[in-house]
Enzyme design. Structure first.
Site, mmCIF file in Angstrom:
data_model
loop_
_atom_site.group_PDB
_atom_site.id
_atom_site.type_symbol
_atom_site.label_atom_id
_atom_site.label_comp_id
_atom_site.label_asym_id
_atom_site.label_seq_id
_atom_site.Cartn_x
_atom_site.Cartn_y
_atom_site.Cartn_z
ATOM 1 N N LYS A 170 0.871 -1.182 0.000
ATOM 2 C CA LYS A 170 0.000 0.000 0.000
ATOM 3 C C LYS A 170 0.905 1.228 0.000
ATOM 4 O O LYS A 170 1.458 1.616 1.032
ATOM 5 C CB LYS A 170 -0.906 0.047 1.237
ATOM 6 N N GLU A 245 9.846 2.188 10.559
ATOM 7 C CA GLU A 245 10.836 3.223 10.205
ATOM 8 C C GLU A 245 10.095 4.547 10.326
ATOM 9 O O GLU A 245 9.247 4.875 9.485
ATOM 10 C CB GLU A 245 11.318 3.034 8.762
ATOM 11 N N CYS A 279 13.389 11.950 6.478
ATOM 12 C CA CYS A 279 13.296 11.502 7.874
ATOM 13 C C CYS A 279 14.588 11.733 8.629
ATOM 14 O O CYS A 279 14.576 12.053 9.807
ATOM 15 C CB CYS A 279 12.905 10.034 7.910
ATOM 16 N N GLU A 383 9.177 17.033 14.765
ATOM 17 C CA GLU A 383 9.575 16.867 13.366
ATOM 18 C C GLU A 383 8.727 17.798 12.509
ATOM 19 O O GLU A 383 7.502 17.685 12.499
ATOM 20 C CB GLU A 383 9.364 15.418 12.928
HETATM 21 P P1 NAD Z 1 2.127 8.935 7.312
HETATM 22 O O1 NAD Z 1 2.364 8.217 8.581
HETATM 23 O O2 NAD Z 1 1.064 9.957 7.273
HETATM 24 O O3 NAD Z 1 1.811 7.910 6.138
HETATM 25 C C1 NAD Z 1 2.694 6.849 5.813
HETATM 26 C C2 NAD Z 1 1.887 5.702 5.264
HETATM 27 O O4 NAD Z 1 1.092 5.180 6.320
HETATM 28 C C3 NAD Z 1 0.918 6.104 4.159
HETATM 29 O O5 NAD Z 1 0.868 5.068 3.213
HETATM 30 C C4 NAD Z 1 -0.394 6.221 4.902
HETATM 31 O O6 NAD Z 1 -1.522 6.011 4.092
HETATM 32 C C5 NAD Z 1 -0.251 5.101 5.915
HETATM 33 N N1 NAD Z 1 -1.075 5.217 7.118
HETATM 34 C C6 NAD Z 1 -1.540 6.341 7.717
HETATM 35 N N2 NAD Z 1 -2.277 6.013 8.790
HETATM 36 C C7 NAD Z 1 -2.277 4.659 8.880
HETATM 37 C C8 NAD Z 1 -2.873 3.717 9.763
HETATM 38 N N3 NAD Z 1 -3.641 4.107 10.786
HETATM 39 N N4 NAD Z 1 -2.647 2.412 9.546
HETATM 40 C C9 NAD Z 1 -1.877 1.994 8.526
HETATM 41 N N5 NAD Z 1 -1.314 2.832 7.638
HETATM 42 C C10 NAD Z 1 -1.497 4.162 7.817
HETATM 43 O O7 NAD Z 1 3.536 9.558 6.901
HETATM 44 P P2 NAD Z 1 3.865 10.462 5.633
HETATM 45 O O8 NAD Z 1 3.348 11.834 5.908
HETATM 46 O O9 NAD Z 1 3.478 9.765 4.382
HETATM 47 O O10 NAD Z 1 5.462 10.458 5.676
HETATM 48 C C11 NAD Z 1 6.202 11.303 6.469
HETATM 49 C C12 NAD Z 1 6.678 10.597 7.725
HETATM 50 O O11 NAD Z 1 7.397 9.419 7.377
HETATM 51 C C13 NAD Z 1 7.648 11.446 8.518
HETATM 52 O O12 NAD Z 1 7.371 11.310 9.890
HETATM 53 C C14 NAD Z 1 8.995 10.821 8.186
HETATM 54 O O13 NAD Z 1 9.988 11.058 9.139
HETATM 55 C C15 NAD Z 1 8.640 9.392 8.076
HETATM 56 N N6 NAD Z 1 9.651 8.678 7.289
HETATM 57 C C16 NAD Z 1 10.513 7.807 7.911
HETATM 58 C C17 NAD Z 1 11.505 7.169 7.185
HETATM 59 C C18 NAD Z 1 12.464 6.198 7.821
HETATM 60 O O14 NAD Z 1 13.089 5.440 7.088
HETATM 61 N N7 NAD Z 1 12.609 6.171 9.129
HETATM 62 C C19 NAD Z 1 11.623 7.430 5.819
HETATM 63 C C20 NAD Z 1 10.754 8.324 5.231
HETATM 64 C C21 NAD Z 1 9.765 8.941 5.966
#
Ligand code: NAD
Length: 477
Positions: A170, A245, A279, A383
């Protein structure tokens, strides 16, 4: 306009269970550039059945055959490199040179890395009278974010498939077009039906259905801490493995023997890379109070060279160009953090919360630097995920380490020093998953992941493969 109406399940393009869809927006023009369907629980159920039925055969397929599929898919993606760049520049807003070099470039390398790794990996070892064997964990649900959309999909899907797992992906609903492109390539490469399945949808519906599913053995999640914690709660009932992550608020510690002329470019690029939507961005710059002005001047000289650009323009300097934020909602979030920094009393050196005057269209945020930031301020703790640097002063090395470790996060960090041994000893004291010393380069085969609330797993390299393995002991007579 890229319009998709199907999901990819069991080796076929199939109709979704709902009629809902979502528009994909170009971050610079604010125009609709794509449309994808939004799924529901029934689509996840169907994809998991397909992944489960493919597992027995795929998990026992010889590694050299699995490796061949990986190489073929990698070659197929490379052939569509220009399209990948166009799609990601549009849906994320990353400038073209950065998209070519980082977003697309990194996405192409992993196929050969993992193909070669599984061919040489020690799948079995003898420990006393036990044969210890490593086996694929099973059906893996992969849930990914929008900031490096294709590369972060690949960091999960490639090792999972290489390990012998089958996958339900997804991708982020904000940037799904690159995932369709990848899926087309996988289909063209003839990957056996059910090994890889694509369902698009929102987190609380499709994402949660994956986390809760009794027949999913593992969820590999990259995204925010808020969603990651929810994934873990949803997965708890079925005791599946959860790899997280998550976010960061990483510190770049400039020790008092560092050379100001050497730190500016790395400090600014390390913070504002991909518009700060990274991130591991080094968003807190910790400078010694005794030499604050010199280091602030070095940062300001560098920031003044950054230009906000049209992501599709031919602008070769990837270190000094920045595109818009990936979405309107995210632009507003970043701007509200900048306003909060001002309200909490930090000194705004450049940038600010307003839309840039010369760019009335597009989700642009001005590169922003605050100084006189104290460790308790929101802009030092939370963040922001945008081009915002918080400069904090410290008194001595112990104070720097205390401030660096003083957030809920522990994803990345950096140390700048004229003395490598001193820098290494500070690096060892940081409670964080990776530390760069004096600009040490990103290493795609070194483990990547967080301490504390930045996550609980490691991706990339051997560690990225082992994330998807189970371990069995067979006691021999
Ligand atoms: P997000 O958490 O809003 O979404 C990430 C994914 O999770 C999306 O596909 C979203 O649809 C899904 N999602 C959201 N709520 C969910 C739930 N309740 N259950 C299951 N899936 C759900 O994050 P974003 O805004 O897309 O990305 C930014 C964040 O990602 C930042 O916090 C960033 O630091 C983090 N990030 C971490 C890494 C790493 O490797 N540690 C890498 C890139 C981004």
């Amino acid at each position: 306009m890229r319009e998709y109406s199907k999901f990819y399940i069991g080796g076929e393009w199939v109709d979704p269970s709902t009629n809902e869809h979502m528009d994909v927006i170009d971050s610079a023009t604010e125009e609709v550039i794509g449309r994808v369907p939004l799924g529901a629980v029934a689509d996840v159920d169907r994809a998991v059945v397909a992944a489960r039925s493919a597992f027995d055969t795929w998990s026992t397929t010889p590694v050299d055959i699995r490796a061949k599929y990986l190489r073929d898919i990698g070659a197929g993606l490379a052939a569509r490199y220009d399209e990948i760049v166009e799609v990601i520049s549009g849906e994320v807003g990353s400038p073209k040179a950065f998209t070519q070099f980082v977003q697309a470039g990194l996405s192409l390398g992993e196929w050969e890395t993992f193909a070669a790794m599984v061919e040489t990996y020690e799948w079995e070892e003898q420990v006393g009278n036990s044969l210890v064997v490593r086996e694929p964990i099973g059906v893996v649900g992969c849930i990914t974010p929008w900031n490096y959309p294709l590369y972060l999909i690949i960091c999960k899907v490639v090792p999972a498939i290489a390990a012998g797992c089958t996958v339900v992906l997804k991708p982020s609903e904000i940037t799904p077009l690159n995932a369709y492109l990848l899926t087309e390539v996988m289909h063209a490469a003839g990957l056996p039906a059910g090994v890889f399945n694509l369902v698009v949808g929102e987190g609380p519906s499709v994402g949660a259905a994956i986390s809760k599913h009794a027949d999913v053995d593992m969820v590999s999640f990259t995204g925010s801490g808020r969603a990651g914690a929810q994934v873990q709660r949803d997965a708890a009932e079925t005791v599946k493995r959860v790899g997280l992550e998550l976010g960061g608020k990483s510190a770049n510690i400039v020790l008092d023997d560092a050379d100001p002329a050497a730190i500016g470019m790395g400090a600014v690029f390390g913070c504002m890379i991909n518009g700060g939507q990274t991130c591991s961005a080094l968003t807190r710059l910790l400078v010694p109070a005794s030499r604050k002005d010199e280091f602030v001047d070095a940062v300001m000289a560098e920031v003044s060279q950054i230009r906000l650009v049209d992501p599709k323009a031919d602008e070769p300097d990837l270190f000094h160009t920045m595109g818009p934020m990936s979405s309107k909602a995210h632009q507003e979030r970043v701007r509200s953090f900048i306003q909060k920094g001002i309200d909490e009393g930090a000194t705004l050196l450049t940038g600010g919360p307003e839309q840039p005057d010369d760019l009335p269209t597009g989700y642009y945020v001005k590169p922003t630097v605050f100084t006189d930031v104290t460790p308790d301020m929101s802009i030092a703790q939370e963040e922001i995920f945008g081009p915002v640097m918080s400069i904090i002063t410290y008194t001595d090395d112990d104070d720097a380490v205390r401030i660096a470790n003083g957030t809920i996060y522990g994803l990345a960090g950096a140390v700048q020093s004229g003395d490598l041994e001193r820098a290494k000893s500070v690096a060892r004291r940081l409670r964080t998953g990776q530390v760069d010393i004096n600009g040490g380069a990103f290493n795609t085969v070194a483990p990547f992941g967080g301490y504390k609330q930045s996550g609980n797993t490691r991706e990339r390299g051997r560690w990225g493969l082992e994330e998807f393995l189970e371990t069995k002991s067979i006691q021999l007579p």
